[in-house]
Design a protein around this motif. Structure first.
Motif, PDB file in Angstrom:
ATOM      1  N   ASN A 155       4.932  -6.391   2.242  1.00 24.45           N
ATOM      2  CA  ASN A 155       4.817  -7.599   3.061  1.00 24.45           C
ATOM      3  C   ASN A 155       3.892  -7.432   4.262  1.00 24.45           C
ATOM      4  O   ASN A 155       3.717  -8.378   5.037  1.00 24.45           O
ATOM      5  N   THR A 156       3.301  -6.250   4.415  1.00 23.30           N
ATOM      6  CA  THR A 156       2.365  -6.040   5.511  1.00 23.30           C
ATOM      7  C   THR A 156       1.149  -6.946   5.346  1.00 23.30           C
ATOM      8  O   THR A 156       0.599  -7.075   4.247  1.00 23.30           O
ATOM      9  N   GLN A 157       0.744  -7.582   6.424  1.00 19.85           N
ATOM     10  CA  GLN A 157      -0.425  -8.464   6.358  1.00 19.85           C
ATOM     11  C   GLN A 157      -1.682  -7.660   6.051  1.00 19.85           C
ATOM     12  O   GLN A 157      -1.892  -6.583   6.608  1.00 19.85           O
ATOM     13  N   TYR A 158      -2.525  -8.217   5.183  1.00 18.63           N
ATOM     14  CA  TYR A 158      -3.781  -7.544   4.861  1.00 18.63           C
ATOM     15  C   TYR A 158      -4.711  -7.573   6.072  1.00 18.63           C
ATOM     16  O   TYR A 158      -4.857  -8.616   6.731  1.00 18.63           O
ATOM     17  N   ALA A 159      -5.359  -6.431   6.333  1.00 17.09           N
ATOM     18  CA  ALA A 159      -6.315  -6.342   7.442  1.00 17.09           C
ATOM     19  C   ALA A 159      -7.358  -5.282   7.120  1.00 17.09           C
ATOM     20  O   ALA A 159      -7.503  -4.291   7.844  1.00 17.09           O
ATOM     21  N   PRO A 160      -8.119  -5.451   6.033  1.00 15.14           N
ATOM     22  CA  PRO A 160      -9.080  -4.428   5.627  1.00 15.14           C
ATOM     23  C   PRO A 160     -10.159  -4.234   6.680  1.00 15.14           C
ATOM     24  O   PRO A 160     -10.568  -5.177   7.351  1.00 15.14           O
ATOM     25  N   SER A 161     -10.648  -2.997   6.808  1.00 11.85           N
ATOM     26  CA  SER A 161     -11.589  -2.707   7.882  1.00 11.85           C
ATOM     27  C   SER A 161     -12.879  -2.047   7.410  1.00 11.85           C
ATOM     28  O   SER A 161     -13.688  -1.626   8.230  1.00 11.85           O
ATOM     29  N   SER A 162     -13.089  -1.933   6.108  1.00  8.98           N
ATOM     30  CA  SER A 162     -14.353  -1.415   5.579  1.00  8.98           C
ATOM     31  C   SER A 162     -14.777  -2.308   4.423  1.00  8.98           C
ATOM     32  O   SER A 162     -13.950  -3.037   3.844  1.00  8.98           O
ATOM     33  N   PRO A 163     -16.052  -2.287   4.048  1.00 13.96           N
ATOM     34  CA  PRO A 163     -16.462  -3.074   2.881  1.00 13.96           C
ATOM     35  C   PRO A 163     -15.670  -2.708   1.630  1.00 13.96           C
ATOM     36  O   PRO A 163     -15.358  -3.568   0.808  1.00 13.96           O
ATOM     37  N   TYR A 164     -15.322  -1.415   1.497  1.00  8.92           N
ATOM     38  CA  TYR A 164     -14.511  -1.005   0.347  1.00  8.92           C
ATOM     39  C   TYR A 164     -13.150  -1.698   0.359  1.00  8.92           C
ATOM     40  O   TYR A 164     -12.765  -2.359  -0.607  1.00  8.92           O
ATOM     41  N   SER A 165     -12.413  -1.556   1.462  1.00 11.24           N
ATOM     42  CA  SER A 165     -11.066  -2.115   1.500  1.00 11.24           C
ATOM     43  C   SER A 165     -11.089  -3.641   1.454  1.00 11.24           C
ATOM     44  O   SER A 165     -10.193  -4.269   0.872  1.00 11.24           O
ATOM     45  N   ALA A 166     -12.131  -4.258   2.026  1.00  6.10           N
ATOM     46  CA  ALA A 166     -12.241  -5.716   1.955  1.00  6.10           C
ATOM     47  C   ALA A 166     -12.450  -6.168   0.511  1.00  6.10           C
ATOM     48  O   ALA A 166     -11.879  -7.184   0.072  1.00  6.10           O
ATOM     49  N   SER A 167     -13.243  -5.429  -0.239  1.00  6.92           N
ATOM     50  CA  SER A 167     -13.481  -5.801  -1.634  1.00  6.92           C
ATOM     51  C   SER A 167     -12.217  -5.612  -2.474  1.00  6.92           C
ATOM     52  O   SER A 167     -11.931  -6.406  -3.376  1.00  6.92           O
TER      53      SER A 167
END
Length: 361
Positions: A155-167
């Motif tokens: 249930n943790t909110q998504y908060a990607p911080s690199s192009p990899y994790s965002a993709s």
């Protein structure tokens, strides 16, 4: 009987999963689809090349027609989707490949699965075919944790911080959307950092291991205190198996190692264990004569601090309570047992990793 299409099955985690699955379920069939980019290595699958229930296809997940053809030809009823660009440094230097593979490639697979498993049967007045689409994701989609923050849950909110994790976050959302909108029977797992055999040597643990064998510097980003939760790759395969057996459709499951380590502590531990290996086994000095620091019991002297990478997340940690309670998941390997198995594998598998380093350490 399951007939699995495993995307990225020649990569690190995918190959280990394929070995695990065929050993655990010898009656099942496994079709591997892999583009064999830099991190895909057909040699990782060589131990099973003569297995009659294993088939390899060299191709790209973005080729939707190819995917459709494989599903139709082999009557695939389960897709386990590992294929991804996954190295954060590479995503910073060139994000386009990550968008192409991780987002567009995942959508390509979803379209093909929906067409063959849902749309075409409905057009014939039939019920959707029995199926499962399992998507393998990462803890990095959740972003960064402070030292005292609780570990990531589903249930943790998504908060990607690199192009990899965002993709990867985008691909997770696409899988969820195909379940809720079209009824595709999906599950997703988000895992910790994996380690073990067949790991491409640019990643931290195999990089340290192979660099020690050539007296090469062991680069540590910043102060080395970035914390990661580490999961032995076969424990990850077991976790996915449990999701496929028991996971609720449309749900996400965190698969973690319950095993947080700072990067510098891992490197120091590997140095100690490599020193021990060379001390206890004189034959290693003959096999790896360039490993003079390890031979002398001084591998730690190779540690070198380098400029931290851009946007470096400081801590990841997974809370696998949901997987434990719903699936009965629990890692079988401690970090000490897993890292020893990993070191022994690399010391005995020079023929696999040496070509990947181009022999120029």
């Amino acid at each position: 009987m399951k007939i699995l299409l495993v995307t990225g099955g020649a990569g690190f985690i995918g190959a280990n999963f394929v070995h695990y699955w065929l050993a655990t379920y010898p009656q099942d069939k496994v079709i591997v689809l892999d583009a064999l980019t830099y991190a895909g290595n057909i040699e990782s699958l060589s131990p099973i090349k003569d297995n009659k229930n294993y088939t390899f296809c060299h191709g790209n997940i973005c080729d939707t027609q190819l995917v459709e053809g494989l599903i139709e030809k082999y009557k695939v009823n389960t897709i386990v989707h590992f294929a991804a660009e996954s190295h954060v440094d590479r995503s910073i230097e060139g994000p386009d490949a990550f968008i192409e593979t991780n987002i567009i490639g995942t959508h390509s697979l979803l379209k093909a699965a929906k067409k063959l498993w849902i749309d075409e049967p409905k057009a014939k007045g039939e019920s959707p075919l029995e199926h499962r689409f399992h998507h393998v994701s990462t803890d990095e989609v959740y972003g960064d944790l402070g030292p005292q923050d609780p570990a990531f849950t589903e249930n943790t909110q998504y908060a990607p911080s690199s192009p990899y994790s965002a993709s990867k976050a985008a691909s997770d959302h696409l899988v969820r959307a195909y379940h809720h909108t079209y009824g595709l029977e999906t599950t997703t797992s988000n895992c910790s950092n994996n380690y073990g055999s067949y790991h491409f040597p640019e990643k931290l643990i195999p990089l340290v291991l192979t660099n020690i064998l050539f007296d090469k510097a062991l680069p540590i980003y910043g102060n080395g205190k970035q914390i990661r939760d580490w999961l032995y790759v076969t424990d990850h395969a077991r976790g996915i198996d449990l999701v496929l057996q028991k996971g609720r459709l449309g749900e996400c499951y965190n698969i973690g190692g319950i095993n947080e380590w700072a990067n510098i502590d891992i490197v120091n531990l590997i140095c100690e264990l490599m020193n021990e290996q060379f001390s206890n086994n004189p034959e290693l000095s003959k096999k790896y004569p360039q490993a003079t620091k390890a031979i002398d019991g001084k591998s730690q002297e190779l540690i070198t601090y380098v400029t931290d990478r851009a946007g470096h997340d400081q801590r990841y940690a997974i809370n696998p309570t949901k997987s434990n309670e719903e699936l009965g998941y629990k890692p079988q390997e401690s970090f000490e047992t897993g890292i020893r198995k990993t070191i022994e594998w690399y010391l005995n598998s020079q023929d696999w990793w040496m070509p990947l380093t181009k022999g120029s350490k």
